[in-house]
Design a protein around this motif. Structure first.
Motif, PDB file in Angstrom:
ATOM      1  N   TYR A 175       0.810  -1.220   0.000  1.00 44.56           N
ATOM      2  CA  TYR A 175       0.000   0.000   0.000  1.00 44.56           C
ATOM      3  C   TYR A 175       0.840   1.265   0.000  1.00 44.56           C
ATOM      4  CZ  TYR A 175      -4.177  -2.794   0.494  1.00 44.56           C
ATOM      5  OH  TYR A 175      -5.203  -3.689   0.255  1.00 44.56           O
ATOM      6  N   GLY A 176       2.142   1.105  -0.253  1.00 42.41           N
ATOM      7  CA  GLY A 176       2.986   2.254  -0.537  1.00 42.41           C
ATOM      8  C   GLY A 176       3.527   3.023   0.646  1.00 42.41           C
ATOM      9  N   LYS A 177       3.496   2.453   1.848  1.00 43.23           N
ATOM     10  CA  LYS A 177       4.059   3.150   2.999  1.00 43.23           C
ATOM     11  C   LYS A 177       5.581   3.174   2.878  1.00 43.23           C
ATOM     12  CE  LYS A 177       0.192   2.458   6.110  1.00 43.23           C
ATOM     13  NZ  LYS A 177      -0.247   2.090   7.472  1.00 43.23           N
ATOM     14  N   SER A 178       6.140   4.352   2.972  1.00 42.97           N
ATOM     15  CA  SER A 178       7.543   4.549   2.597  1.00 42.97           C
ATOM     16  C   SER A 178       8.528   3.769   3.458  1.00 42.97           C
ATOM     17  CB  SER A 178       7.890   6.037   2.649  1.00 42.97           C
ATOM     18  OG  SER A 178       7.674   6.559   3.947  1.00 42.97           O
ATOM     19  N   TYR A 179       8.231   3.567   4.727  1.00 39.85           N
ATOM     20  CA  TYR A 179       9.172   2.873   5.602  1.00 39.85           C
ATOM     21  C   TYR A 179       9.320   1.395   5.231  1.00 39.85           C
ATOM     22  CZ  TYR A 179       6.037  -0.214   8.131  1.00 39.85           C
ATOM     23  OH  TYR A 179       5.188  -1.240   8.436  1.00 39.85           O
ATOM     24  N   ALA A 180       8.248   0.803   4.644  1.00 44.70           N
ATOM     25  CA  ALA A 180       8.178  -0.649   4.480  1.00 44.70           C
ATOM     26  C   ALA A 180       9.230  -1.181   3.515  1.00 44.70           C
ATOM     27  CB  ALA A 180       6.780  -1.063   4.024  1.00 44.70           C
ATOM     28  N   LEU A 181       9.437  -0.502   2.387  1.00 50.62           N
ATOM     29  CA  LEU A 181      10.433  -0.954   1.407  1.00 50.62           C
ATOM     30  C   LEU A 181      11.822  -0.970   2.029  1.00 50.62           C
ATOM     31  CD1 LEU A 181      11.410  -1.726  -1.414  1.00 50.62           C
ATOM     32  CD2 LEU A 181      11.498   0.725  -1.953  1.00 50.62           C
ATOM     33  N   SER A 182      12.175   0.110   2.714  1.00 51.68           N
ATOM     34  CA  SER A 182      13.487   0.190   3.348  1.00 51.68           C
ATOM     35  C   SER A 182      13.665  -0.914   4.389  1.00 51.68           C
ATOM     36  CB  SER A 182      13.663   1.561   4.002  1.00 51.68           C
ATOM     37  OG  SER A 182      14.891   1.636   4.689  1.00 51.68           O
ATOM     38  N   CYS A 242      13.130  -3.595  -7.836  1.00 53.41           N
ATOM     39  CA  CYS A 242      12.475  -2.678  -8.783  1.00 53.41           C
ATOM     40  C   CYS A 242      11.177  -3.294  -9.305  1.00 53.41           C
ATOM     41  CB  CYS A 242      13.411  -2.356  -9.950  1.00 53.41           C
ATOM     42  SG  CYS A 242      14.786  -1.266  -9.508  1.00 53.41           S
ATOM     43  N   ASP A 243      11.218  -4.582  -9.615  1.00 47.14           N
ATOM     44  CA  ASP A 243      10.014  -5.283 -10.075  1.00 47.14           C
ATOM     45  C   ASP A 243       8.931  -5.268  -9.004  1.00 47.14           C
ATOM     46  OD1 ASP A 243      11.309  -5.856 -12.434  1.00 47.14           O
ATOM     47  OD2 ASP A 243      11.746  -7.945 -11.916  1.00 47.14           O
ATOM     48  N   LEU A 244       9.333  -5.493  -7.755  1.00 48.07           N
ATOM     49  CA  LEU A 244       8.364  -5.511  -6.660  1.00 48.07           C
ATOM     50  C   LEU A 244       7.711  -4.145  -6.494  1.00 48.07           C
ATOM     51  CD1 LEU A 244      10.342  -7.603  -3.998  1.00 48.07           C
ATOM     52  CD2 LEU A 244       8.376  -8.356  -5.343  1.00 48.07           C
ATOM     53  N   ILE A 245       8.509  -3.094  -6.602  1.00 45.12           N
ATOM     54  CA  ILE A 245       7.962  -1.738  -6.478  1.00 45.12           C
ATOM     55  C   ILE A 245       6.984  -1.447  -7.615  1.00 45.12           C
ATOM     56  CG2 ILE A 245       8.551   0.719  -6.573  1.00 45.12           C
ATOM     57  CD1 ILE A 245      11.277  -0.085  -5.286  1.00 45.12           C
ATOM     58  N   ARG A 246       7.369  -1.838  -8.816  1.00 47.63           N
ATOM     59  CA  ARG A 246       6.548  -1.555  -9.989  1.00 47.63           C
ATOM     60  C   ARG A 246       5.216  -2.303  -9.966  1.00 47.63           C
ATOM     61  NH1 ARG A 246       9.913  -3.115 -13.301  1.00 47.63           N
ATOM     62  NH2 ARG A 246       9.015  -5.109 -13.933  1.00 47.63           N
ATOM     63  N   THR A 247       5.220  -3.489  -9.389  1.00 49.21           N
ATOM     64  CA  THR A 247       4.012  -4.334  -9.444  1.00 49.21           C
ATOM     65  C   THR A 247       3.369  -4.540  -8.071  1.00 49.21           C
ATOM     66  OG1 THR A 247       5.324  -6.380  -9.167  1.00 49.21           O
ATOM     67  CG2 THR A 247       4.963  -5.577 -11.419  1.00 49.21           C
TER      68      THR A 247
END
Length: 204
Positions: A23-30, A63-68
């Motif tokens: 759902y795009g929460k910025s902390y989660a990817l990092s 990058c793929d995970l972010i895009r999809t």
């Protein structure tokens, strides 16, 4: 922003963390990246000695995970999810490279298996102990698939159901392979007076 700060200050289970990432929460990817990138790199090196290739493939995976991410399914085991995704991506990339040029990869793409290298686990050691040499020799007598399944079971601590999914095996076959691999190791190690426990502590 306040909500994300609160999340970062407490332990978050994988299901919640993955959901926040989707759902795009910025902390989660990092958080996901820093929790798993080193383990993914070590895992990738089982398939290829090319460090840059593995690093690039991991970056491409994220990058793929972010895009999809809005299309991704749920998971309560992010590490397993990433292992499975990275293995698929490595196989695809090796297949692509082999079509483009003659490469130095050791494996036929459709049968890519990890090559477990003891030397990589004791990197920068100038001299192996006698026990380590015996462990190296014992592992060298296992098949690549046996090494791979032991890696998943004892290093990654995956359940048999997860091992079956990532290796495309049936449950019974996976259990038998682990049992036979351990039996083979035990027989070899008894002959050289090295405990089976030592191999899992030192290597896996």
């Amino acid at each position: 922003m306040i909500e994300e700060t609160i999340f970062m200050n407490k332990v978050i289970d994988d299901y919640q963390l993955w959901s926040d990432f989707k759902y795009g929460k910025s902390y989660a990817l990092s958080e996901i990246y820093h929790q798993h990138v080193n383990a993914l790199y070590r895992y990738g090196r089982k398939f290829s000695k090319d460090e840059d290739f593995i690093k690039d493939t991991i970056q491409d995976l994220f990058c793929d995970l972010i895009r999809t991410r809005n299309k991704l399914g749920d998971t309560d085991n992010i590490y397993f999810y990433l292992l499975k995704a990275l293995k698929r991506k490595i196989i695809r990339e090796i297949t692509k490279l082999k079509k483009i040029k003659h490469s130095d990869f050791d494996h036929v793409p459709q049968q890519v298996l990890m090559t477990y290298s003891i030397e990589e686990e004791w990197i920068e050691k100038e001299k192996l102990s006698e026990t380590e040499i015996q462990l190296k020799n014992a592992l060298s007598q296992l098949s690549n698939k046996q090494k791979e399944i032991l890696y998943y079971r004892f290093n990654c601590e995956l359940e048999y159901e997860e091992i079956c999914e990532i290796m495309g095996m049936k449950y019974g076959s996976a259990r038998k392979m682990v049992f036979r691999a351990i039996k083979s190791l035990r027989k070899i190690l008894v002959e050289v007076n090295v405990s089976l426990l030592s191999i899992f502590i030192s290597v896996f």
